[in-house]
Design a protein around this motif. Structure first.
Motif, PDB file in Angstrom:
ATOM      1  N   VAL A 232       0.882  -1.169   0.000  1.00 19.25           N
ATOM      2  CA  VAL A 232       0.000   0.000   0.000  1.00 19.25           C
ATOM      3  C   VAL A 232       0.916   1.213   0.000  1.00 19.25           C
ATOM      4  O   VAL A 232       1.702   1.413   0.928  1.00 19.25           O
ATOM      5  CB  VAL A 232      -0.916   0.009   1.236  1.00 19.25           C
ATOM      6  N   PHE A 233       0.815   2.040  -1.056  1.00 19.09           N
ATOM      7  CA  PHE A 233       1.830   3.075  -1.232  1.00 19.09           C
ATOM      8  C   PHE A 233       1.252   4.264  -1.980  1.00 19.09           C
ATOM      9  O   PHE A 233       0.274   4.141  -2.713  1.00 19.09           O
ATOM     10  CB  PHE A 233       3.010   2.491  -2.020  1.00 19.09           C
ATOM     11  N   ASP A 234       1.871   5.419  -1.800  1.00 19.58           N
ATOM     12  CA  ASP A 234       1.434   6.659  -2.423  1.00 19.58           C
ATOM     13  C   ASP A 234       2.450   7.058  -3.490  1.00 19.58           C
ATOM     14  O   ASP A 234       3.641   7.193  -3.202  1.00 19.58           O
ATOM     15  CB  ASP A 234       1.326   7.755  -1.353  1.00 19.58           C
ATOM     16  N   THR A 235       1.982   7.268  -4.728  1.00 22.22           N
ATOM     17  CA  THR A 235       2.870   7.683  -5.821  1.00 22.22           C
ATOM     18  C   THR A 235       3.193   9.171  -5.773  1.00 22.22           C
ATOM     19  O   THR A 235       4.121   9.617  -6.429  1.00 22.22           O
ATOM     20  CB  THR A 235       2.231   7.382  -7.181  1.00 22.22           C
ATOM     21  N   HIS A 236       2.399   9.936  -5.024  1.00 19.91           N
ATOM     22  CA  HIS A 236       2.544  11.393  -4.918  1.00 19.91           C
ATOM     23  C   HIS A 236       2.337  12.094  -6.263  1.00 19.91           C
ATOM     24  O   HIS A 236       2.869  13.186  -6.501  1.00 19.91           O
ATOM     25  CB  HIS A 236       3.904  11.769  -4.308  1.00 19.91           C
ATOM     26  N   ASP A 237       1.545  11.482  -7.129  1.00 15.84           N
ATOM     27  CA  ASP A 237       1.215  12.105  -8.416  1.00 15.84           C
ATOM     28  C   ASP A 237       0.406  13.388  -8.231  1.00 15.84           C
ATOM     29  O   ASP A 237       0.367  14.227  -9.135  1.00 15.84           O
ATOM     30  CB  ASP A 237       0.421  11.127  -9.293  1.00 15.84           C
TER      31      ASP A 237
ATOM     32  N   THR B  40      19.332  15.315  -6.484  1.00 23.91           N
ATOM     33  CA  THR B  40      18.715  14.690  -5.314  1.00 23.91           C
ATOM     34  C   THR B  40      17.448  15.445  -4.932  1.00 23.91           C
ATOM     35  O   THR B  40      17.313  16.640  -5.211  1.00 23.91           O
ATOM     36  CB  THR B  40      19.684  14.671  -4.126  1.00 23.91           C
ATOM     37  N   PHE B  41      16.522  14.745  -4.272  1.00 25.08           N
ATOM     38  CA  PHE B  41      15.220  15.314  -3.963  1.00 25.08           C
ATOM     39  C   PHE B  41      14.744  14.845  -2.594  1.00 25.08           C
ATOM     40  O   PHE B  41      15.184  13.805  -2.097  1.00 25.08           O
ATOM     41  CB  PHE B  41      14.192  14.876  -5.018  1.00 25.08           C
ATOM     42  N   PRO B  42      13.809  15.590  -1.972  1.00 22.42           N
ATOM     43  CA  PRO B  42      13.133  15.075  -0.769  1.00 22.42           C
ATOM     44  C   PRO B  42      12.425  13.764  -1.090  1.00 22.42           C
ATOM     45  O   PRO B  42      12.125  13.467  -2.266  1.00 22.42           O
ATOM     46  CB  PRO B  42      12.137  16.185  -0.436  1.00 22.42           C
ATOM     47  N   LEU B  43      12.137  12.988  -0.070  1.00 18.79           N
ATOM     48  CA  LEU B  43      11.646  11.623  -0.258  1.00 18.79           C
ATOM     49  C   LEU B  43      10.415  11.542  -1.152  1.00 18.79           C
ATOM     50  O   LEU B  43      10.369  10.727  -2.089  1.00 18.79           O
ATOM     51  CB  LEU B  43      11.354  10.982   1.104  1.00 18.79           C
ATOM     52  N   GLU B  44       9.392  12.360  -0.890  1.00 20.23           N
ATOM     53  CA  GLU B  44       8.165  12.263  -1.681  1.00 20.23           C
ATOM     54  C   GLU B  44       8.435  12.554  -3.158  1.00 20.23           C
ATOM     55  O   GLU B  44       7.887  11.893  -4.046  1.00 20.23           O
ATOM     56  CB  GLU B  44       7.099  13.216  -1.132  1.00 20.23           C
TER      57      GLU B  44
END
Length: 371
Positions: free
Chosen positions: A189-194, A270-274
């Motif tokens: 169960v996961f969020d793609t952050h689209d 590099t980017f923040p996690l989301e």
């Protein structure tokens, strides 16, 4: 139902917060009287899974079974990394701190699942009230121990390397069995952050994008692949019409800069996690070692080519998407951070073998883009 100053309040609702307005009130102006999304709680479930980000991610399939078995339950999850959990799937996400501990110790649960052998997790298991408890407890001398026989298998594979090597069960199956369930292939169960509005205009869309996660953390550096091998793989991918995209965090930035300069492979930084998760969502396939990015790739449903040497390959379930590739020379450094032989067997994993796994794992629709 209780009334306060003549106003109906329903504290048994899964959405009710008590200290601040609930989400339905904040977003739609609903109050308890006549609320169309009122959801009375029938069971209260607590999951203790502190762990690293990857371990938290790969435990989320359990949420699917719990929602199936207890559709009216309020699920609380205690962790070190609350940001990785999708709020749509967990009613209450708590970070391990003194406030959360005091809060949980004052409550009562129907089910408690402690999935960590960390001493603080086991201590909480023992001090929080619950009708049924699963997972790990503490012996009087402070040593973690199985709370019941369901936890025996997972406990033993964690304390004896020989038993861990013999294990034939993927992690999710072990966790399900520890909780008293049969694993039926439930996905993460996961969020793609689209929905966050991230834009990736610089990424080509005409050809398949192959994400290359070049790092593996600093705990087990025996997993690292050399720059020479990465450059060879990138060249093969480019010649076949693919777009290699270098992935990683701050620890991999210097390496990815080198690889970008040597090959011209795409590297966005590099980017923040989301945002990093959403960048991985743009890939058609991900090549990675056993690290956080592997768990993210599997959670996103991406075909994954997993390069493994020091871990039991049966531990990882790619859900039929991708392949696990290993060196031809047998690894003698099980769960070791340094190589006994001086040179890691990962150097014996040929780039051509990884490339072949990429070709075999890409969906037909993605393969057509490369023609």
């Amino acid at each position: 139902m209780p009334e306060l100053n003549g106003i109906l309040v329903q504290p048994d609702c899964r959405h009710f917060r008590g200290d601040v307005p609930c989400r339905p009130n904040k977003e739609h102006g609903y109050q308890c009287a006549g609320c169309p999304v009122y959801a009375p709680t029938q069971e209260r479930i607590l999951i203790i899974k502190l762990g690293a980000i990857g371990d938290v991610i790969r435990t989320t399939p359990l949420l699917r079974r719990l929602r199936q078995e207890y559709p009216a339950a309020k699920i609380t999850w205690l962790t070190h990394t609350p940001a990785i959990l999708p709020p749509s799937a967990v009613d209450e996400i708590l970070k391990l701190d003194l406030t959360s501990v005091l809060h949980l110790q004052a409550r009562q649960f129907e089910l408690l699942f402690n999935l960590d052998k960390d001493k603080e997790a086991c201590a909480l298991h023992d001090t929080i009230r619950a009708v049924q408890k699963f997972g790990y407890t503490l012996l009087p001398n402070g040593v973690p121990w199985p709370g019941n026989t369901l936890a025996n298998h997972k406990f033993l594979t964690g304390v004896f390397d020989e038993l861990s090597l013999q294990n034939q069960k993927p992690y999710a199956q072990e966790i399900f069995e520890l909780c008293g369930y049969e694993f039926r292939g439930e996905e993460y169960v996961f969020d793609t952050h689209d929905d966050k509005g991230y834009r990736w205009d610089s990424l080509p869309t005409s050809r398949p994008r192959i994400g290359l996660n070049t790092g593996c953390g600093d705990r087990w550096t025996t997993r690292l692949w050399s720059d020479t091998h990465w450059i060879d793989l990138i060249s093969q991918l480019q010649q076949a019409g693919y777009i290699p995209v270098l992935l990683g965090g701050v620890a991999e930035d210097e390496r990815n800069q080198r690889l970008h300069l040597a090959t011209g492979a795409a590297y966005l930084g590099t980017f923040p996690l989301e945002q990093f998760i959403n960048l991985m969502q743009q890939m058609e396939l991900v090549v990675t070692q056993v690290t956080m990015a592997m768990h993210i790739s599997i959670a996103l449903g991406k075909p994954t080519v997993l390069m493994n040497n020091i871990f039991n390959p049966h531990e990882f379930d790619l859900y039929g998407r991708g392949q696990i590739v290993q060196p031809d020379r047998q690894c003698v450094c099980f769960y070791r951070g340094t190589c006994k032989l001086g040179t890691s067997c990962m150097e014996d994993l040929a780039p051509s073998k990884v490339f072949a796994a990429v070709r075999a794992s890409l969906p037909a629709s993605a393969m057509q883009k490369a023609v």
